[in-house]
Design an enzyme around this catalytic site. Sequence first.
Site, PDB file in Angstrom:
ATOM      1  N   LEU A  11       0.818  -1.212   0.000  1.00 51.48           N
ATOM      2  CA  LEU A  11       0.000   0.000   0.000  1.00 51.48           C
ATOM      3  C   LEU A  11       0.857   1.269   0.000  1.00 51.48           C
ATOM      4  CD1 LEU A  11      -2.801  -1.225   2.425  1.00 51.48           C
ATOM      5  CD2 LEU A  11      -3.034  -0.779  -0.036  1.00 51.48           C
ATOM      6  N   MET A  14       1.509   4.017  -5.126  1.00 54.63           N
ATOM      7  CA  MET A  14       0.835   3.434  -6.290  1.00 54.63           C
ATOM      8  C   MET A  14      -0.139   2.336  -5.882  1.00 54.63           C
ATOM      9  SD  MET A  14       1.768   4.934  -9.099  1.00 54.63           S
ATOM     10  CE  MET A  14       1.621   3.828 -10.503  1.00 54.63           C
ATOM     11  N   VAL A  76       4.739  -4.119  -4.912  1.00 54.72           N
ATOM     12  CA  VAL A  76       5.911  -3.958  -4.038  1.00 54.72           C
ATOM     13  C   VAL A  76       7.083  -3.516  -4.911  1.00 54.72           C
ATOM     14  CG1 VAL A  76       5.068  -5.676  -2.406  1.00 54.72           C
ATOM     15  CG2 VAL A  76       6.570  -6.412  -4.246  1.00 54.72           C
ATOM     16  N   SER A 127       0.907   2.375 -16.032  1.00 59.15           N
ATOM     17  CA  SER A 127       1.445   3.729 -16.206  1.00 59.15           C
ATOM     18  C   SER A 127       0.411   4.786 -15.891  1.00 59.15           C
ATOM     19  CB  SER A 127       1.917   3.931 -17.645  1.00 59.15           C
ATOM     20  OG  SER A 127       2.314   5.284 -17.813  1.00 59.15           O
ATOM     21  N   GLY A 128       0.904   5.895 -15.372  1.00 57.96           N
ATOM     22  CA  GLY A 128       0.025   7.037 -15.140  1.00 57.96           C
ATOM     23  C   GLY A 128       0.293   7.723 -13.816  1.00 57.96           C
ATOM     24  N   LYS A 181       6.041  -1.675 -21.179  1.00 56.24           N
ATOM     25  CA  LYS A 181       6.080  -0.587 -20.192  1.00 56.24           C
ATOM     26  C   LYS A 181       7.478   0.051 -20.154  1.00 56.24           C
ATOM     27  CE  LYS A 181       4.960   2.258 -16.960  1.00 56.24           C
ATOM     28  NZ  LYS A 181       5.792   2.416 -15.862  1.00 56.24           N
ATOM     29  N   HIS A 184       7.799   2.269 -23.044  1.00 51.98           N
ATOM     30  CA  HIS A 184       7.008   3.462 -22.696  1.00 51.98           C
ATOM     31  C   HIS A 184       7.862   4.414 -21.862  1.00 51.98           C
ATOM     32  CE1 HIS A 184       4.726   5.737 -19.696  1.00 51.98           C
ATOM     33  NE2 HIS A 184       3.750   5.819 -20.584  1.00 51.98           N
ATOM     34  N   ASN A 185       8.532   3.882 -20.864  1.00 53.58           N
ATOM     35  CA  ASN A 185       9.324   4.742 -19.992  1.00 53.58           C
ATOM     36  C   ASN A 185      10.549   5.312 -20.712  1.00 53.58           C
ATOM     37  OD1 ASN A 185       7.476   3.861 -18.069  1.00 53.58           O
ATOM     38  ND2 ASN A 185       8.995   3.971 -16.435  1.00 53.58           N
ATOM     39  N   GLU A 188       9.226   8.055 -22.543  1.00 55.74           N
ATOM     40  CA  GLU A 188       8.942   9.092 -21.530  1.00 55.74           C
ATOM     41  C   GLU A 188      10.218   9.897 -21.224  1.00 55.74           C
ATOM     42  OE1 GLU A 188       6.808   7.597 -17.972  1.00 55.74           O
ATOM     43  OE2 GLU A 188       8.418   8.443 -16.772  1.00 55.74           O
ATOM     44  N   ARG A 286      20.451  12.170 -18.064  1.00 58.96           N
ATOM     45  CA  ARG A 286      20.115  12.063 -16.633  1.00 58.96           C
ATOM     46  C   ARG A 286      21.359  11.715 -15.826  1.00 58.96           C
ATOM     47  NH1 ARG A 286      14.110   9.875 -15.047  1.00 58.96           N
ATOM     48  NH2 ARG A 286      13.009  10.864 -16.747  1.00 58.96           N
TER      49      ARG A 286
HETATM   50  C1  6PG Z   1       4.507   5.846 -15.414  1.00 56.18           C
HETATM   51  C2  6PG Z   1       5.872   6.263 -15.070  1.00 56.18           C
HETATM   52  C3  6PG Z   1       6.234   5.718 -13.757  1.00 56.18           C
HETATM   53  C4  6PG Z   1       7.270   6.560 -13.093  1.00 56.18           C
HETATM   54  C5  6PG Z   1       8.611   6.007 -13.133  1.00 56.18           C
HETATM   55  C6  6PG Z   1       9.589   7.102 -12.883  1.00 56.18           C
HETATM   56  O1  6PG Z   1       4.348   5.424 -16.526  1.00 56.18           O
HETATM   57  O2  6PG Z   1       3.631   5.961 -14.562  1.00 56.18           O
HETATM   58  O3  6PG Z   1       6.797   5.860 -16.033  1.00 56.18           O
HETATM   59  O4  6PG Z   1       6.522   4.379 -13.931  1.00 56.18           O
HETATM   60  O5  6PG Z   1       7.284   7.837 -13.602  1.00 56.18           O
HETATM   61  O6  6PG Z   1       8.725   5.068 -12.102  1.00 56.18           O
HETATM   62  O7  6PG Z   1      10.709   6.693 -13.427  1.00 56.18           O
HETATM   63  P1  6PG Z   1      12.077   7.377 -13.107  1.00 56.18           P
HETATM   64  O8  6PG Z   1      12.209   7.458 -11.617  1.00 56.18           O
HETATM   65  O9  6PG Z   1      13.053   6.449 -13.715  1.00 56.18           O
HETATM   66  O10 6PG Z   1      12.024   8.724 -13.743  1.00 56.18           O
END
Ligand code: 6PG
Length: 464
Positions: A11, A14, A76, A127-128, A181, A184-185, A188, A286
Site C-alpha cells: 500500500l 501506487m 511492491v 502507467s500514469g 512498459k 514506454h518509460n 517518456e 540524466r
Molecule cells: C509511469 C511512469 C512511472 C514513473 C517512473 C519514474 O508510466 O507511470 O513511467 O513508472 O514515472 O517510475 O521513473 P524514473 O524514476 O526512472 O524517472
Amino acid sequence: MSTAEIGLIGLGTMGAALASNIADNGFDIAVFNRTTSVTNEFHATAGELAAKITPTETLEDFVAAIAKPRAIILMVPAGDPVDQQIAALRPLLDDDDLIIDAGNALFHDTNRRAREATAPFLGIGVSGGEEGARFGPAIMGGGKREYWDRVEHILKAISAKFQDEPCATYMGEEGAGHFVKAVHNGIEYADMQMIAEVYGVMRDGMGMSAAEIGATFARWNEGPLASYLIEISGEVAKATDPASGKAMLDIIVDAAGQKGTGRWTAIEAQHLAAPIPAIEAAVVARNLSSRMDERAAGEDLFGTAPQKIDSITLDQLEQALIAGKVLCYAQGFTMIEAASDSYGWSLPLPSIAQNWRAGCIIRSAMLDDMATALGENPDRNLMFAPVFADYLKANHKALREVVAAGALGGVAMPALSSGITYFDAMRTKRGTANMIQGQRDYFGRHGFAKFGVDGKDHHGPWAD
Ligand code: 6PG
C-alpha cells in the site's frame, strides 16, 4: 469470509491508489501491507470506499479473505522484494491462484518468474503515476492469455478510457507487458529530455523567465504537441515556491533522478541492435545531470558558453520539438518491433499506440495518429507514414537550426541533436560504413560486400 474478488499487497503510493481505484469501480478488495499501521490508516481514510475494502494484518488472513480462484496484485518495489513476496505467498495459495506483479519489473525478471512459476502468474505494466493509478492508468499485460482473461474485466474497468475504449491491453507471453512498459518509460525519458532541452534554450539562450516559459508550453499544448508532458511542463514552469516566492523551477536542483526503466530500455536496445538514440541520449543526460560537482568544475575551467541565442524564434523551437518527438516515438516503436521479432511475441503495435492514448504519462494527441498509421502498416517506421513524413518535411529544418544554434550558443541538446542525426542517417542512401568495412578488412581480413559484384567476402589490395 472469502468475499473479496481480488487482493492487493503493497500500500505504497501506487498500491494504495490502485486499491482505491479497484474499490471505486465496485470490486471488493482485500489489502495487506507489511506494516499493519499502513493498512489500517489506508482503510480508516478510505471514506465511503472502506465498505469495499477488507484490511488484513497477516498474509494468512489476507489469503483467506479472497474468493477462489484467487487473484492477487503485488505492488511492491521491483527486484528482490517481488521474489520474496511470491515465495512467502505461494505456499498459502491453491494451485490455480493467480499472482499479478503490477510493479515496474525488469521484463527479464518477469520472463524468469513466468517460466519458474508452477502456478498462474502475470506481469503487468501500469502507467500514469499516482493519479493514473487512482483514476485510470494505462495497463500493459503479459503472461498466459488465459490468466489475463481471468482478470481482464477488472483491469479494463479500472483503466483509463480513450473515447470509451479501455486502455488495458494484453501484449503477449511472459514479460511482454513489462517490456512494453519499459519502452514506454524510455520514450517518456526522451520526451521529457527534449522538453527540458527547449526549456534550456528559452532560459539560457533567450533569457525568458520561468513564467514566460510556462505560458509558451501552455500555448504549445493547444497545437500538435498537445500532451500530458507539455501540459505539466507548463504547470511546473508557472508555479511559485510558497516558501521563497521564487519561481519553483528556479530552485529545483538540476540533477535528475531515475529508477532504472529508461536505462533498461537503452541496454535492451543494444542487445536487440535497435537504434533508439534519443532514448539513449536521455538516459545519458540524466546520468550526466547528477555529476554536479564535475559540471561546476568544468564551468570554472572552461568558462560559461556564449549562450545568447537570438537567431531562432519560439515557433522554430516548437517545430524542432515536433520533429524531435516524431523521431523519438518512431525509434521507440521500431524497438518494440525488433523485440517482437526477436522474442517471438507478436507485439500488437497499433494496439500499443492505442493503449497509450489515455492514462499513461506519454499520452498525447499524436499517439492517436500513430495508432492509425501503425494500423495501416505495423511494419513501417513511423517516420515514413505519410502524416509523420509530412511533419518531418515541415519541421526538420527548424530542428536542424535549433540544434545548430544550441551548439553555437553552448546549450547542450543531446536528445534533440540525436534526433536530427537519426533523421539524416535515415534519409541517406549512401552512408559512410564502407570506410568501416575497409578498416575492418585492413586490420582483420573481415571481408566486405562490393557494389555490382556477387559475394560478401571480398578483400582489398592491402590483403597482399
Ligand atoms: C509511469 C511512469 C512511472 C514513473 C517512473 C519514474 O508510466 O507511470 O513511467 O513508472 O514515472 O517510475 O521513473 P524514473 O524514476 O526512472 O524517472
